[in-house]
Design an enzyme around this catalytic site. Structure first.
Site, PDB file in Angstrom:
ATOM      1  N   TYR A  16      -2.350  -0.360  10.218  1.00 33.92           N
ATOM      2  CA  TYR A  16      -3.059  -0.652   9.099  1.00 33.92           C
ATOM      3  C   TYR A  16      -1.928  -0.239   8.483  1.00 33.92           C
ATOM      4  O   TYR A  16      -1.043  -1.531   7.595  1.00 33.92           O
ATOM      5  CB  TYR A  16      -4.291  -0.708   8.402  1.00 33.92           C
ATOM      6  CG  TYR A  16      -3.814  -0.280   6.839  1.00 33.92           C
ATOM      7  CD1 TYR A  16      -3.911  -1.908   6.213  1.00 33.92           C
ATOM      8  CD2 TYR A  16      -4.098   0.202   6.054  1.00 33.92           C
ATOM      9  CE1 TYR A  16      -3.880  -2.459   4.824  1.00 33.92           C
ATOM     10  CE2 TYR A  16      -3.453   0.051   4.796  1.00 33.92           C
ATOM     11  CZ  TYR A  16      -3.841  -1.098   3.939  1.00 33.92           C
ATOM     12  OH  TYR A  16      -3.338  -1.086   2.893  1.00 33.92           O
ATOM     13  N   SER A  72       0.968  -1.358   0.425  1.00 38.49           N
ATOM     14  CA  SER A  72      -0.474   0.434  -0.205  1.00 38.49           C
ATOM     15  C   SER A  72       0.956   1.759  -0.109  1.00 38.49           C
ATOM     16  O   SER A  72       1.792   0.709   0.660  1.00 38.49           O
ATOM     17  CB  SER A  72      -0.573  -0.254   1.295  1.00 38.49           C
ATOM     18  OG  SER A  72      -1.607   1.088   1.367  1.00 38.49           O
ATOM     19  N   LYS A  98       1.773  -3.290   6.597  1.00 38.73           N
ATOM     20  CA  LYS A  98       2.019  -2.961   5.380  1.00 38.73           C
ATOM     21  C   LYS A  98       3.220  -2.623   5.462  1.00 38.73           C
ATOM     22  O   LYS A  98       4.744  -3.531   4.699  1.00 38.73           O
ATOM     23  CB  LYS A  98       1.921  -1.894   4.332  1.00 38.73           C
ATOM     24  CG  LYS A  98      -0.075  -2.699   4.203  1.00 38.73           C
ATOM     25  CD  LYS A  98      -0.337  -4.064   3.690  1.00 38.73           C
ATOM     26  CE  LYS A  98      -1.656  -4.459   3.076  1.00 38.73           C
ATOM     27  NZ  LYS A  98      -1.902  -5.548   2.637  1.00 38.73           N
TER      28      LYS A  98
END
Length: 337
Positions: A150, A125, A154
């Site tokens: 989040y 991402s 990644k």
């Protein structure tokens, strides 16, 4: 060739399964159905004429992952989507995100490192760049401390893959994508969040359909032309096709490094208000929305420099924002009819 797609009944995963099957691959789907539905298989079959092999399995269960690879010892490549993905939710429930996104990755890589054909595509991402200092963002931009758990999963995931690739036979491509939206033009599959949508476009389409009273726009005081956040919105079908191209690069041994990284976006930034106007244009509806305070974890702007993917992968996003929004609206109308 047999390809494993984890999270293959999710939004991006299901569209990638379609593109893989269209290219003649045999696909095995793993999904725990935590944010998806087995009904998605029907849409995949309607589009492609072929049913992928499906196993309901939770990748956080190490023994289940081990048993899967014992049953399927002929996997040629893995495309790993299975992960929790909402920035706001991750801020409120970080442990869920670390368990789901990191443990599942480790268990997969442990089994993959035992295989002869260890080709791995990682769903990363643009959040790994944090608030990049320069726009558009290239792959050489510094990876910063992410602004949400989040994003951190990644970043950590990429670090794990790089370390493991050095020590094993795994070859990997990290695909850092920006903001996937839209649905398959057939409207047979699309984004179907369970509960209140965490992403902008499904909240817009649900509001347009009357399921939500109004859209909350988080902040209009950002240093952008209209004060709202800017993102790079890419049609999910364009994104899915990039995964197939990246996989073929590994299968054909065209990769020049053990781990390669590519940005996937359109190269154009659109503000929240521009996305709203696009929806109003393609739907003919006026969207009710209100400005509310900024949301924790949000950055001001992010859009991609896609030269590397364009030149090395030979991939380029084809669809406009309006086309993506139109497909999202078509999907919303179909599932509510």
């Amino acid at each position: 060739m047999k390809i494993l797609v984890t999270g293959g009944l999710g939004f991006i995963g299901s569209h990638t399964v379609v593109e893989l099957q269209n290219e003649g691959f045999d696909v095995v789907v793993i999904d725990n159905l935590s944010n998806s539905s087995e009904e998605v298989l029907k849409g995949i079959v309607t589009i492609t004429g072929k049913m992928p092999l499906f196993e309901q399995l939770d990748l956080r269960e190490k023994k289940s992952v081990e048993d899967f690879f014992k049953r399927h010892n002929d996997i040629n490549g893995v495309i790993h989507f299975a992960a929790s993905k909402a920035v706001g939710e991750s801020v409120g429930n970080p442990l869920l995100y670390y368990e789901n996104n990191i443990a599942s990755l480790i268990f997969l890589l442990q089994e993959l490192s035992k295989q002869d054909k260890a080709n791995f595509i990682f769903s990363s991402s643009c959040t790994v760049y944090g608030q990049a200092e320069e726009m558009p963002i290239t792959e050489d931009a510094p990876v910063q401390q992410p602004m949400s758990p989040y994003g951190n999963t990644k970043k950590i995931g990429e670090e794990i893959i790089n370390d493991v690739a050095k020590a094993t036979n795994i070859n990997a491509i990290l695909l850092r994508y920006f903001n996937p939206i839209g649905s398959h033009p057939s409207a047979e599959i699309g984004e179907l969040p369970i509960g209140v949508p965490q992403n902008l476009v499904p909240f817009i389409t649900q509001t347009g359909f009357g399921l939500r009273e109004e859209l909350a726009v988080f902040g209009d005081d950002y240093p952008t032309p209209d004060g709202t956040c800017i993102r790079d919105y890419i049609h999910v079908v364009d994104l899915a096709k990039a995964h197939v191209i990246a996989l073929q690069r590994l299968l054909n041994k065209k990769n020049t490094e053990k781990v390669e990284t590519f940005n996937l976006g359109t190269g154009t930034g659109s503000s929240v208000l521009e996305v709203i106007r696009s929806f109003e244009k393609v739907s003919g509806k006026k969207l009710p929305y209100k400005i509310v305070p900024r949301r924790e974890g949000d950055i001001t702007e992010a859009y991609a420099n896609t030269d590397k993917a364009n030149n090395i992968l030979g991939w380029k996003a084809q669809s406009s924002l309006d086309e993506a929004m139109e497909s999202a609206w078509k999907w919303e109308q179909k599932i509510r009819s």
